[in-house]
Design a protein around this motif. Structure first.
Motif, PDB file in Angstrom:
ATOM      1  N   ASP A  24     -26.532  36.170  13.075  1.00 55.92           N
ATOM      2  CA  ASP A  24     -25.548  36.275  14.153  1.00 55.92           C
ATOM      3  C   ASP A  24     -26.129  36.926  15.391  1.00 55.92           C
ATOM      4  O   ASP A  24     -25.908  36.466  16.518  1.00 55.92           O
ATOM      5  CB  ASP A  24     -24.339  37.086  13.669  1.00 55.92           C
ATOM      6  N   GLY A  25     -26.863  38.018  15.192  1.00 55.27           N
ATOM      7  CA  GLY A  25     -27.408  38.734  16.336  1.00 55.27           C
ATOM      8  C   GLY A  25     -28.334  37.876  17.165  1.00 55.27           C
ATOM      9  O   GLY A  25     -28.277  37.882  18.409  1.00 55.27           O
ATOM     10  N   ALA A  26     -29.183  37.112  16.477  1.00 57.64           N
ATOM     11  CA  ALA A  26     -30.118  36.247  17.196  1.00 57.64           C
ATOM     12  C   ALA A  26     -29.380  35.129  17.918  1.00 57.64           C
ATOM     13  O   ALA A  26     -29.727  34.766  19.050  1.00 57.64           O
ATOM     14  CB  ALA A  26     -31.146  35.672  16.221  1.00 57.64           C
ATOM     15  N   ALA A  27     -28.358  34.571  17.267  1.00 58.79           N
ATOM     16  CA  ALA A  27     -27.583  33.496  17.891  1.00 58.79           C
ATOM     17  C   ALA A  27     -26.866  33.998  19.139  1.00 58.79           C
ATOM     18  O   ALA A  27     -26.854  33.335  20.184  1.00 58.79           O
ATOM     19  CB  ALA A  27     -26.594  32.907  16.894  1.00 58.79           C
ATOM     20  N   ASP A  37     -26.352  25.924  22.935  1.00 61.44           N
ATOM     21  CA  ASP A  37     -26.378  25.294  21.620  1.00 61.44           C
ATOM     22  C   ASP A  37     -26.383  26.316  20.495  1.00 61.44           C
ATOM     23  O   ASP A  37     -25.929  26.023  19.379  1.00 61.44           O
ATOM     24  CB  ASP A  37     -27.608  24.404  21.479  1.00 61.44           C
ATOM     25  N   ALA A  38     -26.883  27.510  20.749  1.00 57.90           N
ATOM     26  CA  ALA A  38     -26.951  28.531  19.705  1.00 57.90           C
ATOM     27  C   ALA A  38     -25.565  28.934  19.225  1.00 57.90           C
ATOM     28  O   ALA A  38     -25.409  29.405  18.094  1.00 57.90           O
ATOM     29  CB  ALA A  38     -27.711  29.756  20.210  1.00 57.90           C
ATOM     30  N   PHE A  39     -24.543  28.740  20.056  1.00 54.31           N
ATOM     31  CA  PHE A  39     -23.186  29.090  19.613  1.00 54.31           C
ATOM     32  C   PHE A  39     -22.719  28.159  18.508  1.00 54.31           C
ATOM     33  O   PHE A  39     -21.829  28.499  17.741  1.00 54.31           O
ATOM     34  CB  PHE A  39     -22.211  29.044  20.790  1.00 54.31           C
ATOM     35  N   GLY A  40     -23.320  26.971  18.415  1.00 54.86           N
ATOM     36  CA  GLY A  40     -22.988  26.073  17.317  1.00 54.86           C
ATOM     37  C   GLY A  40     -23.297  26.680  15.964  1.00 54.86           C
ATOM     38  O   GLY A  40     -22.638  26.375  14.965  1.00 54.86           O
ATOM     39  N   VAL A  41     -24.302  27.546  15.903  1.00 54.82           N
ATOM     40  CA  VAL A  41     -24.617  28.242  14.661  1.00 54.82           C
ATOM     41  C   VAL A  41     -23.448  29.124  14.256  1.00 54.82           C
ATOM     42  O   VAL A  41     -23.059  29.182  13.074  1.00 54.82           O
ATOM     43  CB  VAL A  41     -25.904  29.083  14.812  1.00 54.82           C
ATOM     44  N   ILE A  42     -22.865  29.818  15.214  1.00 56.96           N
ATOM     45  CA  ILE A  42     -21.718  30.685  14.947  1.00 56.96           C
ATOM     46  C   ILE A  42     -20.521  29.858  14.482  1.00 56.96           C
ATOM     47  O   ILE A  42     -19.834  30.214  13.520  1.00 56.96           O
ATOM     48  CB  ILE A  42     -21.350  31.471  16.226  1.00 56.96           C
ATOM     49  N   VAL A  43     -20.277  28.747  15.164  1.00 57.26           N
ATOM     50  CA  VAL A  43     -19.151  27.889  14.785  1.00 57.26           C
ATOM     51  C   VAL A  43     -19.323  27.372  13.358  1.00 57.26           C
ATOM     52  O   VAL A  43     -18.406  27.428  12.534  1.00 57.26           O
ATOM     53  CB  VAL A  43     -19.004  26.713  15.768  1.00 57.26           C
ATOM     54  N   GLU A  86     -22.783  45.262  15.973  1.00 54.56           N
ATOM     55  CA  GLU A  86     -21.578  45.285  15.145  1.00 54.56           C
ATOM     56  C   GLU A  86     -21.413  43.937  14.448  1.00 54.56           C
ATOM     57  O   GLU A  86     -21.903  42.912  14.928  1.00 54.56           O
ATOM     58  CB  GLU A  86     -20.347  45.588  15.997  1.00 54.56           C
ATOM     59  N   PRO A  87     -20.723  43.905  13.293  1.00 49.95           N
ATOM     60  CA  PRO A  87     -20.516  42.623  12.607  1.00 49.95           C
ATOM     61  C   PRO A  87     -19.653  41.689  13.444  1.00 49.95           C
ATOM     62  O   PRO A  87     -18.644  42.101  14.018  1.00 49.95           O
ATOM     63  CB  PRO A  87     -19.837  43.024  11.301  1.00 49.95           C
ATOM     64  N   PHE A  88     -20.052  40.426  13.485  1.00 49.04           N
ATOM     65  CA  PHE A  88     -19.370  39.475  14.354  1.00 49.04           C
ATOM     66  C   PHE A  88     -18.089  38.931  13.729  1.00 49.04           C
ATOM     67  O   PHE A  88     -17.102  38.707  14.426  1.00 49.04           O
ATOM     68  CB  PHE A  88     -20.305  38.311  14.690  1.00 49.04           C
ATOM     69  N   ARG A  89     -18.101  38.693  12.411  1.00 45.79           N
ATOM     70  CA  ARG A  89     -16.952  38.039  11.784  1.00 45.79           C
ATOM     71  C   ARG A  89     -15.629  38.777  12.022  1.00 45.79           C
ATOM     72  O   ARG A  89     -14.636  38.130  12.406  1.00 45.79           O
ATOM     73  CB  ARG A  89     -17.184  37.851  10.281  1.00 45.79           C
ATOM     74  N   PRO A  90     -15.536  40.104  11.815  1.00 46.65           N
ATOM     75  CA  PRO A  90     -14.262  40.774  12.086  1.00 46.65           C
ATOM     76  C   PRO A  90     -13.816  40.647  13.534  1.00 46.65           C
ATOM     77  O   PRO A  90     -12.618  40.516  13.813  1.00 46.65           O
ATOM     78  CB  PRO A  90     -14.548  42.234  11.710  1.00 46.65           C
TER      79      PRO A  90
END
Length: 214
Positions: A24-27, A37-43, A86-90
């Motif tokens: 997440d941090g790298a994305a 395009d890196a946001f596609g990794v998060i999605v 910080e953790p991204f998911r929450p």
């Protein structure tokens, strides 16, 4: 808003072609650096859990998809506010939860949750007989939860249907972990009262087994 990173809807809809080896941090750093395009990794990583959160609250698949998409778009646009480390998911689930609650309030939905929720759950069935029994009990349990205040419903769904730890629930609803613990305790107590009063058929097989304390 992030500048020079393309259209958020296009980012949401794009196919992720790179392998999901980027954390997440790298994305996030890549998106902030101009690589939309890196946001596609998060999605790709979080779209399933984001949809489940939205669905449990809005009770409608199409509306949940809209909420989920809007959540990713807002997350993209507000990525500058996310604190690195910080953790991204929450953080993402808080955005989705708020959007879903706003959707419910705006539409005035008070419809019950029915058995179609079952495929959204990802639980391991203990056996064929137990699975059949749980499937039969689920609609009544969901109707009982539906009689609770919305805040109680949300914490029960996040904890017992999505199995989120209390610290992530706290981040998702914007409360302290201690507040989540007390809210869960009160919600479980209210649910027991509702079950015993209006759904006594759930009591012999242990309503607490579905929503009991950890």
């Amino acid at each position: 808003a992030l500048e020079g990173t393309g259209s958020p809807p296009a980012v949401y809809e794009q196919c992720v072609t790179r392998e999901l080896t980027m954390d997440d941090g790298a994305a996030i750093a890549a998106v902030r650096g101009g690589d939309a395009d890196a946001f596609g990794v998060i999605v790709e990583r979080y779209q399933a859990v984001a949809f489940r959160v939205a669905y449990l609250i809005v009770r409608d698949a199409a509306a949940a998809e809209d909420v989920c998409q809007e959540g990713f778009i807002r997350a993209y646009r507000q990525l500058g506010r996310f604190r690195s480390g910080e953790p991204f998911r929450p953080w993402l689930l808080r955005i989705v939860t708020n959007l879903a609650l706003n959707d419910v309030r705006a539409r005035g939905r008070r419809r019950g949750l029915f058995a179609r929720l079952a495929p959204v759950e990802e639980r391991v069935a203990p056996g064929p007989a137990a699975a059949v029994e749980a499937q039969q009990r689920l609609p009544l349990l969901l109707q009982a939860i539906e009689e609770l205040p919305k805040d109680d419903q949300v914490v029960l769904y996040l904890r017992h249907f999505l199995d989120l730890p209390e610290r992530e629930i706290a981040a998702a609803i914007g409360k302290r972990p201690g507040t989540v613990k007390s809210r869960l305790s009160r919600a479980r107590g209210r649910l027991r009262d509702v079950v015993e009063t209006h759904y006594p058929s759930l009591v012999p097989v242990g309503a607490e087994s579905e929503v009991g304390d950890d």
